[in-house]
Design a protein around this motif. Sequence first.
Motif: not given
Lengths: 195, 195
Positions: A164-165, A168, A171-172, A189
């Motif tokens: 997930r890191t 994200t 995404e950023h 997270i």
Amino acid sequence: MTSPAPNFYFPAPRVQKFCSQCGALIIQRIPPDDNRVRDVCDNCGAVHYQNPRNVVGVLPVWQDKILLCRRAIEPRYDKWTLPAGFMELGETTAQGAMRETQEEAGAQIELGPLYTVIDVPHAEQVHFFYLAKVLSDELYPGPESLEAAFFDIEDIPWADLSFRTVVTTLEHYLADAKTGVFPVHHYDIPLPDAR
Amino acid sequence: MTSPAPNFYFPAPRVQKFCSQCGALIIQRIPPDDNRVRDVCDNCGAVHYQNPRNVVGVLPVWQDKILLCRRAIEPRYDKWTLPAGFMELGETTAQGAMRETQEEAGAQIELGPLYTVIDVPHAEQVHFFYLAKVLSDELYPGPESLEAAFFDIEDIPWADLSFRTVVTTLEHYLADAKTGVFPVHHYDIPLPDAR
């Protein structure tokens, strides 16, 4: 010394049975002047602290494409990831991020600024990702990668990303690319079941 | 079990003699699929990685005054410091920073944003300082502090501060206070003899 080498393994995280200083059995108790249970040795007095680890990596960009590596190791074997790995003793987060990029993708990069700092408390880790400019499309992925490849933004394999890191951070990046401003993002997270 | 407790100590950093999993003697060698020397156990196959530690703390502000603690522990006994300490397992950097503020100063705070992220490779550490607003002037310093006190900017004891990450975090704060903008600052502290 002449017996065959054992199968090497990384001990179950955080479990210690014997004192690394004298070899005696470890017990769990609160040492003097402390406030939490530690692995301590009543034979030699050693207190064996344990602390979170840092994972350092990069978000490497080549002509509007993102460099990703497909993992050849567990966890997340076969998933796509940003080049990243555990920070080593004696290096800075930036040096570690460059080293991991070399080891996993064999890519020539120019390191940019620190971009995401992500607390992952359930994994007992903090993740750091730097922006990076890839200087050549020649890639030499190492043994920890099945392959390394460039992806157009619209082709990022979101369903097959490793952590997930990584999701994200990407995404950023896509959000910030619209403005061209890439500040440091710091966030946590949460536990997977708390999301 | 009934013998007197030994003098507890923190083992010389990074030195391991016995395997924490099986108690056999450790040797130093490059394990398979790795590229650097590790502490490995040829009896059970454990590879004992070691990694940098994180130090987490705050820059606590009370009505234009800075909260500092005078250290009751080595290193830097008697020096003034921002509340900070080693990040513990299972917490975020923010939670650790708040915990250390409670332990060292007993101060009620409202945590602000992450402010400095500082690589200190010769100490094998990364330091994180958050901005924080102190909510009350009541302080209850714990056993790791000789005292805790508020300092006007012009009275900061620069010559008696504990660590360069504390000095540089305060320097950034004084510079940013002139503009009222406090972005994340990320930098390295070079080796002392390289300065």
